[in-house]
Design an enzyme around this catalytic site. Structure first.
Site, PDB file in Angstrom:
ATOM      1  N   GLU A   1       0.589   3.836   2.005  1.00  0.00           N
ATOM      2  CA  GLU A   1       1.379   4.306   3.090  1.00  0.00           C
ATOM      3  C   GLU A   1       2.626   3.706   3.299  1.00  0.00           C
ATOM      4  O   GLU A   1       3.089   4.001   4.232  1.00  0.00           O
ATOM      5  CB  GLU A   1      -0.111   4.192   4.053  1.00  0.00           C
ATOM      6  CG  GLU A   1      -0.865   4.444   3.458  1.00  0.00           C
ATOM      7  CD  GLU A   1      -2.615   4.488   2.935  1.00  0.00           C
ATOM      8  OE1 GLU A   1      -2.387   3.614   2.305  1.00  0.00           O
ATOM      9  OE2 GLU A   1      -3.725   4.001   3.536  1.00  0.00           O
TER      10      GLU A   1
ATOM     11  N   CYS B   1       0.864  -1.297   0.137  1.00  0.00           N
ATOM     12  CA  CYS B   1      -0.272  -0.330   0.357  1.00  0.00           C
ATOM     13  C   CYS B   1       0.807   1.012   0.106  1.00  0.00           C
ATOM     14  O   CYS B   1       2.038   0.973   0.191  1.00  0.00           O
ATOM     15  CB  CYS B   1      -0.252   0.091   0.854  1.00  0.00           C
ATOM     16  SG  CYS B   1      -2.703  -1.092   1.207  1.00  0.00           S
TER      17      CYS B   1
ATOM     18  N   CYS C   1      -2.326  -0.699   7.220  1.00  0.00           N
ATOM     19  CA  CYS C   1      -0.928   0.173   7.552  1.00  0.00           C
ATOM     20  C   CYS C   1      -1.610   0.471   9.028  1.00  0.00           C
ATOM     21  O   CYS C   1      -1.022   1.476   9.158  1.00  0.00           O
ATOM     22  CB  CYS C   1      -1.968   1.016   6.468  1.00  0.00           C
ATOM     23  SG  CYS C   1      -1.373   0.909   4.799  1.00  0.00           S
TER      24      CYS C   1
HETATM   25  N1  THU Z   1      -4.359   0.397  -1.056  1.00  0.00           N
HETATM   26  C1  THU Z   1      -3.099   1.527  -0.715  1.00  0.00           C
HETATM   27  O1  THU Z   1      -2.809   1.705  -0.972  1.00  0.00           O
HETATM   28  N2  THU Z   1      -3.875   2.009   1.114  1.00  0.00           N
HETATM   29  C2  THU Z   1      -4.421   1.621   1.265  1.00  0.00           C
HETATM   30  O2  THU Z   1      -4.365   1.705   2.587  1.00  0.00           O
HETATM   31  C3  THU Z   1      -6.483   0.971   1.291  1.00  0.00           C
HETATM   32  C4  THU Z   1      -5.646   0.113  -0.913  1.00  0.00           C
HETATM   33  C5  THU Z   1      -4.383  -0.198  -2.509  1.00  0.00           C
HETATM   34  C6  THU Z   1      -3.415  -1.602  -2.291  1.00  0.00           C
HETATM   35  C7  THU Z   1      -3.752  -2.178  -4.093  1.00  0.00           C
HETATM   36  O3  THU Z   1      -3.369  -1.651  -4.700  1.00  0.00           O
HETATM   37  C8  THU Z   1      -5.642  -1.019  -3.792  1.00  0.00           C
HETATM   38  O4  THU Z   1      -5.045   0.286  -3.359  1.00  0.00           O
HETATM   39  C9  THU Z   1      -6.493  -1.480  -4.278  1.00  0.00           C
HETATM   40  O5  THU Z   1      -6.750  -2.610  -3.110  1.00  0.00           O
END
Ligand code: THU
Length: 140
Positions: free
Chosen positions: A64, A62, A102
């Site tokens: 974060e 993710c 996260c």
């Molecule tokens: N995702 C994030 O980057 N941060 C989050 O807190 C929620 C989800 C991303 C992971 C994945 O690449 C996409 O969002 C869909 O889940």
């Protein structure tokens, strides 16, 4: 209770702008959901992060955690705030709430007053980590 940090509105807006910039680098060919984050260290540095997906979905990182891991790997351990933006195809409509993993990673390095700014189409909402992740698990 640890110290409560006050950021100027300019700095908060700046962090959200950095998060939007970070979102441009999102690698999200599987979900098409792009996320960007900008992390403020206690000494005033800003670390940007984006989500980085993988064809083995569980290997996805993710935005974060990308920002936090970049900062920690460069010697930072104290953080004041993070801004997060995200949306389908990189279009920001509503807020993008950080996932549970996260929030857990934030809680490893950030205290209850850590500020989480969730950007949307015309501004941002402001939370503390305590509001988003109470009763945190800690070994140390
Ligand atoms: N995702 C994030 O980057 N941060 C989050 O807190 C929620 C989800 C991303 C992971 C994945 O690449 C996409 O969002 C869909 O889940």
């Amino acid at each position: 209770m640890s110290e409560r940090i006050e950021l100027s509105p300019e700095l908060e807006e700046n962090l959200v702008a950095y998060a939007k910039k970070a979102m441009e680098n999102a690698y999200a060919p599987y979900s098409n959901f792009k996320v960007g984050a900008a992390l403020l260290t206690a000494d005033g540095n800003i670390y940007m992060g984006c989500n980085i997906e993988n064809s083995s979905y569980g290997a996805t990182n993710c935005a974060e955690r990308t920002a936090i891991f970049k900062a920690v790997s460069e010697g930072h351990r104290k953080f004041y705030a993070i801004a997060i933006v995200g949306g389908k195809n990189g279009e920001i409509t509503g807020i993008c709430q950080p996932c549970g993993i996260c929030r857990q990673v934030m809680s490893e390095f950030c205290d209850e007053n850590f500020i989480v700014l969730l950007g949307h189409q015309n501004g941002y909402k402001k939370y503390t980590l305590e509001e988003l992740f109470p009763l945190t698990f800690h070994l140390l």
